[in-house]
Write a protein that holds these residues in place. Structure first.
Motif, PDB file in Angstrom:
ATOM      1  N   GLU A  76     -38.138  27.926  25.024  1.00 27.40           N
ATOM      2  CA  GLU A  76     -38.318  29.187  24.299  1.00 27.40           C
ATOM      3  C   GLU A  76     -38.286  28.939  22.790  1.00 27.40           C
ATOM      4  O   GLU A  76     -39.067  29.541  22.040  1.00 27.40           O
ATOM      5  CB  GLU A  76     -37.222  30.174  24.696  1.00 27.40           C
ATOM      6  CG  GLU A  76     -37.347  30.658  26.119  1.00 27.40           C
ATOM      7  CD  GLU A  76     -36.123  31.438  26.595  1.00 27.40           C
ATOM      8  OE1 GLU A  76     -35.166  31.636  25.790  1.00 27.40           O
ATOM      9  OE2 GLU A  76     -36.112  31.834  27.765  1.00 27.40           O
ATOM     10  N   GLY A  77     -37.399  28.063  22.356  1.00 32.07           N
ATOM     11  CA  GLY A  77     -37.329  27.725  20.940  1.00 32.07           C
ATOM     12  C   GLY A  77     -38.601  27.057  20.445  1.00 32.07           C
ATOM     13  O   GLY A  77     -39.072  27.348  19.334  1.00 32.07           O
ATOM     14  N   HIS A  78     -39.176  26.183  21.268  1.00 33.00           N
ATOM     15  CA  HIS A  78     -40.436  25.531  20.885  1.00 33.00           C
ATOM     16  C   HIS A  78     -41.551  26.568  20.724  1.00 33.00           C
ATOM     17  O   HIS A  78     -42.355  26.483  19.789  1.00 33.00           O
ATOM     18  CB  HIS A  78     -40.857  24.480  21.919  1.00 33.00           C
ATOM     19  CG  HIS A  78     -39.928  23.326  22.049  1.00 33.00           C
ATOM     20  ND1 HIS A  78     -39.235  22.772  21.005  1.00 33.00           N
ATOM     21  CD2 HIS A  78     -39.584  22.590  23.144  1.00 33.00           C
ATOM     22  CE1 HIS A  78     -38.494  21.768  21.430  1.00 33.00           C
ATOM     23  NE2 HIS A  78     -38.691  21.644  22.723  1.00 33.00           N
ATOM     24  N   GLN A  79     -41.588  27.554  21.621  1.00 37.31           N
ATOM     25  CA  GLN A  79     -42.600  28.604  21.528  1.00 37.31           C
ATOM     26  C   GLN A  79     -42.419  29.421  20.242  1.00 37.31           C
ATOM     27  O   GLN A  79     -43.393  29.704  19.538  1.00 37.31           O
ATOM     28  CB  GLN A  79     -42.507  29.538  22.748  1.00 37.31           C
ATOM     29  CG  GLN A  79     -42.770  28.878  24.080  1.00 37.31           C
ATOM     30  CD  GLN A  79     -44.189  28.405  24.247  1.00 37.31           C
ATOM     31  OE1 GLN A  79     -45.128  29.027  23.759  1.00 37.31           O
ATOM     32  NE2 GLN A  79     -44.360  27.287  24.937  1.00 37.31           N
ATOM     33  N   ALA A  80     -41.175  29.783  19.952  1.00 41.23           N
ATOM     34  CA  ALA A  80     -40.903  30.573  18.752  1.00 41.23           C
ATOM     35  C   ALA A  80     -41.178  29.767  17.484  1.00 41.23           C
ATOM     36  O   ALA A  80     -41.692  30.308  16.495  1.00 41.23           O
ATOM     37  CB  ALA A  80     -39.454  31.073  18.777  1.00 41.23           C
ATOM     38  N   LEU A  81     -40.843  28.481  17.502  1.00 45.33           N
ATOM     39  CA  LEU A  81     -41.124  27.613  16.359  1.00 45.33           C
ATOM     40  C   LEU A  81     -42.629  27.524  16.122  1.00 45.33           C
ATOM     41  O   LEU A  81     -43.098  27.661  14.989  1.00 45.33           O
ATOM     42  CB  LEU A  81     -40.541  26.216  16.592  1.00 45.33           C
ATOM     43  CG  LEU A  81     -40.861  25.163  15.539  1.00 45.33           C
ATOM     44  CD1 LEU A  81     -40.299  25.564  14.173  1.00 45.33           C
ATOM     45  CD2 LEU A  81     -40.327  23.803  15.979  1.00 45.33           C
ATOM     46  N   LEU A  82     -43.380  27.311  17.178  1.00 40.22           N
ATOM     47  CA  LEU A  82     -44.835  27.221  17.050  1.00 40.22           C
ATOM     48  C   LEU A  82     -45.407  28.518  16.487  1.00 40.22           C
ATOM     49  O   LEU A  82     -46.260  28.483  15.588  1.00 40.22           O
ATOM     50  CB  LEU A  82     -45.475  26.899  18.405  1.00 40.22           C
ATOM     51  CG  LEU A  82     -46.997  26.853  18.420  1.00 40.22           C
ATOM     52  CD1 LEU A  82     -47.524  25.795  17.454  1.00 40.22           C
ATOM     53  CD2 LEU A  82     -47.499  26.604  19.837  1.00 40.22           C
ATOM     54  N   ALA A  83     -44.944  29.646  16.991  1.00 40.64           N
ATOM     55  CA  ALA A  83     -45.448  30.935  16.497  1.00 40.64           C
ATOM     56  C   ALA A  83     -45.215  31.071  14.994  1.00 40.64           C
ATOM     57  O   ALA A  83     -46.087  31.556  14.264  1.00 40.64           O
ATOM     58  CB  ALA A  83     -44.778  32.078  17.254  1.00 40.64           C
TER      59      ALA A  83
END
Length: 167
Positions: A76-83
């Motif tokens: 989830e953190g990777h997704q939020a970081l990418l966004a």
């Protein structure tokens, strides 16, 4: 330098908090701070997942479900970081919103990890083993940092690779 894996992880968590405070400051060098955060966040998560989490799952009094949940929260953190990284204008409301989504996701993970996994590790894993894990954690973390793991393309790759972990 300390090598206790619990202390090393906690040190990274405190650095994440510092970076978030700095990123919220509109007068700061947001692109540079985001680059530092991205690299440290990815290197930290990958070191935990490759070295620390598998080892902790071998201890009966460390909750396996919490360890697995920690890996889901990394995704989830990777997704939020990418966004956040994909928003070009660091002065925009969209960027501010994506930053807060990342802060929320990471703070939730850090809080849970510290209360469950790390507390269990501190009480159940012998000091010498925590030191071994700390050295392994640092080695993988540094390897990832040396490989520029915070690069946008790398973050895209890991976000795609870990998307199936998110419930």
């Amino acid at each position: 330098m300390a090598t206790d894996v619990v202390e090393l992880i906690l040190n990274d968590h405190r650095r994440f908090e510092e970076l978030f405070r700095e990123l919220r400051d509109r007068s700061s060098d947001r692109p540079a701070l985001l680059a530092e955060l991205a690299a440290l966040l990815v290197a930290h998560a990958e070191a935990e997942e490759s070295e620390v989490y598998p080892a902790l799952k071998r201890y009966k009094r460390v909750d396996d479900e919490e360890v697995d949940h920690g890996a889901e929260e990394h995704a989830e953190g990777h997704q939020a970081l990418l966004a956040l990284m994909e928003v070009a204008d660091t002065e925009s409301e969209e960027w501010e919103s994506k930053l807060e989504e990342l802060v929320e996701a990471l703070n939730h993970h850090v809080d849970e990890e510290e209360r469950t996994i790390l507390n269990d590790a501190r009480s159940e894993v012998p000091d010498d083993r925590r030191a071994e894990l700390g050295r392994a954690f640092l080695d993988v973390r540094q390897d990832r940092l040396d490989d520029d793991c915070g690069d946008l393309e790398y973050v895209r790759k890991i976000a795609r690779a870990t998307a199936d972990r998110i419930d």
